[in-house]
Design an enzyme around this catalytic site. Structure first.
Site, PDB file in Angstrom:
ATOM      1  N   MET A 128       0.838  -1.207   0.000  1.00 23.86           N
ATOM      2  CA  MET A 128       0.000   0.000   0.000  1.00 23.86           C
ATOM      3  C   MET A 128       0.872   1.257   0.000  1.00 23.86           C
ATOM      4  SD  MET A 128      -3.235  -0.854   2.447  1.00 23.86           S
ATOM      5  CE  MET A 128      -2.593  -1.329   3.996  1.00 23.86           C
ATOM      6  N   SER A 135      -0.098   7.470   5.339  1.00 24.97           N
ATOM      7  CA  SER A 135      -1.401   7.648   6.007  1.00 24.97           C
ATOM      8  C   SER A 135      -2.475   7.996   4.981  1.00 24.97           C
ATOM      9  CB  SER A 135      -1.324   8.792   7.030  1.00 24.97           C
ATOM     10  OG  SER A 135      -0.298   8.562   7.956  1.00 24.97           O
ATOM     11  N   GLU A 245      -6.615  -6.076  10.782  1.00 19.67           N
ATOM     12  CA  GLU A 245      -5.173  -5.922  10.981  1.00 19.67           C
ATOM     13  C   GLU A 245      -4.904  -5.211  12.325  1.00 19.67           C
ATOM     14  OE1 GLU A 245      -3.252  -3.946   7.709  1.00 19.67           O
ATOM     15  OE2 GLU A 245      -1.309  -3.896   8.724  1.00 19.67           O
ATOM     16  N   ARG A 271      17.910  -9.125  41.154  1.00 23.81           N
ATOM     17  CA  ARG A 271      18.994  -8.129  41.128  1.00 23.81           C
ATOM     18  C   ARG A 271      18.954  -7.270  42.407  1.00 23.81           C
ATOM     19  NH1 ARG A 271      23.599  -6.434  38.181  1.00 23.81           N
ATOM     20  NH2 ARG A 271      23.781  -4.186  38.400  1.00 23.81           N
ATOM     21  N   GLN A 282      10.174   0.905  46.596  1.00 25.17           N
ATOM     22  CA  GLN A 282       8.746   1.199  46.375  1.00 25.17           C
ATOM     23  C   GLN A 282       8.500   1.674  44.937  1.00 25.17           C
ATOM     24  OE1 GLN A 282       6.780   4.658  48.172  1.00 25.17           O
ATOM     25  NE2 GLN A 282       5.421   3.218  49.217  1.00 25.17           N
TER      26      GLN A 282
HETATM   27  C1  LIG Z   1       8.551  -1.569   9.762  1.00 24.96           C
HETATM   28  C2  LIG Z   1       7.417  -1.112   8.906  1.00 24.96           C
HETATM   29  C3  LIG Z   1       6.629  -2.057   8.252  1.00 24.96           C
HETATM   30  C4  LIG Z   1       5.610  -1.639   7.402  1.00 24.96           C
HETATM   31  N1  LIG Z   1       4.910  -2.573   6.673  1.00 24.96           N
HETATM   32  C5  LIG Z   1       4.083  -2.145   5.680  1.00 24.96           C
HETATM   33  C6  LIG Z   1       3.511  -3.072   4.754  1.00 24.96           C
HETATM   34  O1  LIG Z   1       3.731  -4.270   4.823  1.00 24.96           O
HETATM   35  N2  LIG Z   1       2.736  -2.590   3.754  1.00 24.96           N
HETATM   36  C7  LIG Z   1       2.466  -1.253   3.621  1.00 24.96           C
HETATM   37  O2  LIG Z   1       1.755  -0.886   2.695  1.00 24.96           O
HETATM   38  N3  LIG Z   1       2.979  -0.344   4.488  1.00 24.96           N
HETATM   39  C8  LIG Z   1       3.792  -0.758   5.499  1.00 24.96           C
HETATM   40  N4  LIG Z   1       4.344   0.145   6.358  1.00 24.96           N
HETATM   41  C9  LIG Z   1       4.025   1.549   6.201  1.00 24.96           C
HETATM   42  C10 LIG Z   1       3.164   2.119   7.332  1.00 24.96           C
HETATM   43  O3  LIG Z   1       1.860   1.614   7.263  1.00 24.96           O
HETATM   44  C11 LIG Z   1       3.253   3.649   7.185  1.00 24.96           C
HETATM   45  O4  LIG Z   1       4.571   4.021   7.578  1.00 24.96           O
HETATM   46  C12 LIG Z   1       2.214   4.364   8.032  1.00 24.96           C
HETATM   47  O5  LIG Z   1       0.934   4.163   7.493  1.00 24.96           O
HETATM   48  C13 LIG Z   1       2.490   5.883   8.115  1.00 24.96           C
HETATM   49  O6  LIG Z   1       2.680   6.417   6.831  1.00 24.96           O
HETATM   50  P1  LIG Z   1       3.969   7.337   6.542  1.00 24.96           P
HETATM   51  O7  LIG Z   1       5.157   6.582   7.008  1.00 24.96           O
HETATM   52  O8  LIG Z   1       3.935   7.720   5.108  1.00 24.96           O
HETATM   53  O9  LIG Z   1       3.799   8.604   7.451  1.00 24.96           O
HETATM   54  P2  LIG Z   1       3.008   9.943   7.071  1.00 24.96           P
HETATM   55  O10 LIG Z   1       1.683   9.607   6.511  1.00 24.96           O
HETATM   56  O11 LIG Z   1       3.901  10.807   6.266  1.00 24.96           O
HETATM   57  O12 LIG Z   1       2.823  10.588   8.502  1.00 24.96           O
HETATM   58  C14 LIG Z   1       3.825  11.346   9.193  1.00 24.96           C
HETATM   59  C15 LIG Z   1       3.240  11.819  10.522  1.00 24.96           C
HETATM   60  O13 LIG Z   1       2.099  12.659  10.271  1.00 24.96           O
HETATM   61  C16 LIG Z   1       0.988  12.161  10.979  1.00 24.96           C
HETATM   62  N5  LIG Z   1      -0.250  12.377  10.213  1.00 24.96           N
HETATM   63  C17 LIG Z   1      -0.515  12.009   8.932  1.00 24.96           C
HETATM   64  N6  LIG Z   1      -1.779  12.321   8.607  1.00 24.96           N
HETATM   65  C18 LIG Z   1      -2.348  12.873   9.719  1.00 24.96           C
HETATM   66  C19 LIG Z   1      -3.649  13.406  10.031  1.00 24.96           C
HETATM   67  N7  LIG Z   1      -4.631  13.383   9.144  1.00 24.96           N
HETATM   68  N8  LIG Z   1      -3.867  13.914  11.263  1.00 24.96           N
HETATM   69  C20 LIG Z   1      -2.861  13.938  12.196  1.00 24.96           C
HETATM   70  N9  LIG Z   1      -1.613  13.450  11.963  1.00 24.96           N
HETATM   71  C21 LIG Z   1      -1.361  12.918  10.741  1.00 24.96           C
HETATM   72  C22 LIG Z   1       1.246  10.673  11.133  1.00 24.96           C
HETATM   73  O14 LIG Z   1       0.513  10.136  12.211  1.00 24.96           O
HETATM   74  C23 LIG Z   1       2.742  10.663  11.391  1.00 24.96           C
HETATM   75  O15 LIG Z   1       2.987  10.936  12.743  1.00 24.96           O
HETATM   76  C24 LIG Z   1       5.338  -0.243   7.254  1.00 24.96           C
HETATM   77  C25 LIG Z   1       6.113   0.693   7.958  1.00 24.96           C
HETATM   78  C26 LIG Z   1       7.153   0.282   8.741  1.00 24.96           C
HETATM   79  C27 LIG Z   1       7.991   1.332   9.401  1.00 24.96           C
END
Ligand SMILES: Cc1cc2nc3c(=O)[nH]c(=O)nc-3n(C[C@H](O)[C@H](O)[C@H](O)COP(=O)(O)OP(=O)(O)OC[C@H]3O[C@@H](n4cnc5c(N)ncnc54)[C@H](O)[C@@H]3O)c2cc1C
Length: 395
Positions: A128, A135, A245, A271, A282
């Site tokens: 995806m 996101s 999921e 430990r 505590q």
């Molecule tokens: C180890 C790993 C395994 C993964 N496996 C898969 C996989 O198998 N298949 C796959 O398709 N993807 C996979 N992913 C991708 C993962 O689902 C995405 O990283 C995740 O959905 C976030 O997208 P992004 O990294 O593009 O962050 P971005 O979308 O760029 O977000 C950056 C920040 O902005 C915030 N943000 C974005 N939109 C909003 C909003 N509307 N309101 C408030 N905050 C927001 C996010 O919460 C985040 O903190 C994987 C990622 C990792 C790191």
């Protein structure tokens, strides 16, 4: 206390199945953990062994090669893997891929892929996320263009779990780049197709034994029979599967939380410092009492969500709440517990150090914490009769 707690859906058969998963984890995952983390992927033999023991997709009907278990059997797998603290096999993601095929696949697709997935011969991945769109899944750019009886795919994915090992990917594409979410279509793309390329096995902070990759699609030609579900319905299909999921992730976080507390009880009662056990301070008792109480709350809510899922009634908001609460607790617990291990907790040879590194992803993947909050808040306001401004998040 929690150890005696047994949810209503837990039958004797499930207890026995849990024993099989626990043994597999102890005999195959634990001894290989450090090696696989160094290699950045698990072995295919371990997948085959998991298949042999009925641990992969245990809820697939027997006419597709499965053992015809219930969703609770799948829940037990995530539960026991969570307890073990082992993160080597990408079984969770593979499980979701299998359910995409089970829910949306044609008879031919189910017959082709499910028996091999159940046996561990075929590993699935889910494509995806793209470099510029995670996101906001509507913004993906990988394109599938119809050409006679085929589709031709061009584009790129990133962060794909099982990306190095996978035999196929369930791929999110745009078949209509002007239609937003309604232009998203899913395909099954086999890894042997010409033009399919695996990129780097990415260097990660944690979950190092699971391979995570870039995938490239350069004029990949696939028959229209590889379309999964209906053209233009891919976004809606992804939304229905995301709750499943997220529940799987919540089960895992809730159980890892309990395990890490157990490790810490053990360590702090052995430990000593200043002539007494760490357990006798505590501060240690209060920290662990607080975490245990939250873990109990997480467990009960997660179990309620499992029951709702088994009745076909789990809604996306409950799944988001379960994921949000358990993910935050998971991260809080590994942090607080590592502190109680002192310097040893920071050493890689200690499971708590690896659990700390592995934990951080739970607040990001499968929908970030912020996206979970958006889903929950949107429904709260909607029930209150107020429509929130669109802020881009539909996942
Ligand atoms: C180890 C790993 C395994 C993964 N496996 C898969 C996989 O198998 N298949 C796959 O398709 N993807 C996979 N992913 C991708 C993962 O689902 C995405 O990283 C995740 O959905 C976030 O997208 P992004 O990294 O593009 O962050 P971005 O979308 O760029 O977000 C950056 C920040 O902005 C915030 N943000 C974005 N939109 C909003 C909003 N509307 N309101 C408030 N905050 C927001 C996010 O919460 C985040 O903190 C994987 C990622 C990792 C790191």
């Amino acid at each position: 206390m929690l150890k005696k707690y047994r949810p209503a859906w837990m039958t004797e058969d499930l207890v026995q199945f849990g024993d099989v998963v626990r043994r597999f984890s102890k005999e195959y995952l634990e001894p290989n953990d450090l090696k696989w983390r160094e290699q950045k992927q698990a072995s295919r033999e371990a997948w085959l062994k998991a298949g042999e023991l009925g641990i992969i997709l245990p809820d697939v009907p027997d006419n597709y090669g499965g053992s015809g278990g219930t969703p609770a059997h799948a829940g037990i797998v995530f539960w026991e893997l969570g307890y073990s603290g082992n993160t080597g096999l990408g079984l969770g993601l593979n499980h979701i891929v299998g359910h995409y095929i089970l829910s949306f696949g044609t008879e031919a697709q189910k017959r082709k892929w499910l028996p091999k997935m159940v046996s561990g011969e075929a590993i699935g991945s889910l494509g995806m996320t793209e470099p510029h769109a995670g996101s906001d899944l509507k913004a993906i750019r990988t394109r599938a263009v119809r050409d006679g009886d085929d589709f031709v795919i061009n584009g790129q994915k990133v962060f794909i779990s099982n990306g190095q090992l996978c035999d196929f990917v369930v791929l999110a594409t745009k078949t209509d780049s002007h239609a937003g979410a309604k232009g998203v279509t899913l395909f099954i793309v086999e890894s042997e197709r010409t033009g399919f390329k695996r990129g780097r096995n990415l260097e990660k902070l944690g979950m190092k034994a699971q391979d995570t990759s870039e995938l490239f699609f350069d004029d990949v030609r696939i028959p229209a029979g590889n379309l999964l579900g209906k053209e233009g319905k891919g976004f809606a299909q992804m939304m229905t599967k995301l709750s499943q999921e997220r529940l799987a992730q919540a089960i895992r976080s809730a159980t890892v939380t309990e395990t890490v507390i157990d490790w810490t009880l053990q360590y702090t009662s052995e430990r000593s410092a200043f002539g007494q056990k760490i357990a006798d301070f505590q501060n240690t008792q209060f920290k662990l009492a607080e975490l245990k109480t939250k873990a109990a709350v997480a467990r009960v809510f997660t179990d309620k969500c499992i029951s709702l899922f088994m009745e076909g009634k789990l809604d996306p908001v409950d799944a988001a709440m379960a994921k949000m609460f358990t993910s935050e607790l998971h991260c809080e617990t590994v942090d607080e517990c590592l502190q109680l291990f002192g310097g040893w907790g920071y050493m890689w040879e200690y499971p708590i150090a690896r659990a700390y590194a592995d934990a951080r992803i739970v607040k990001i993947a499968g929908g970030s914490i912020e996206i979970m909050k958006t889903i929950i808040a949107r429904q709260m306001y909607s029930q209150h009769g107020f429509a929130l401004q669109k802020n881009g998040s539909a996942t």
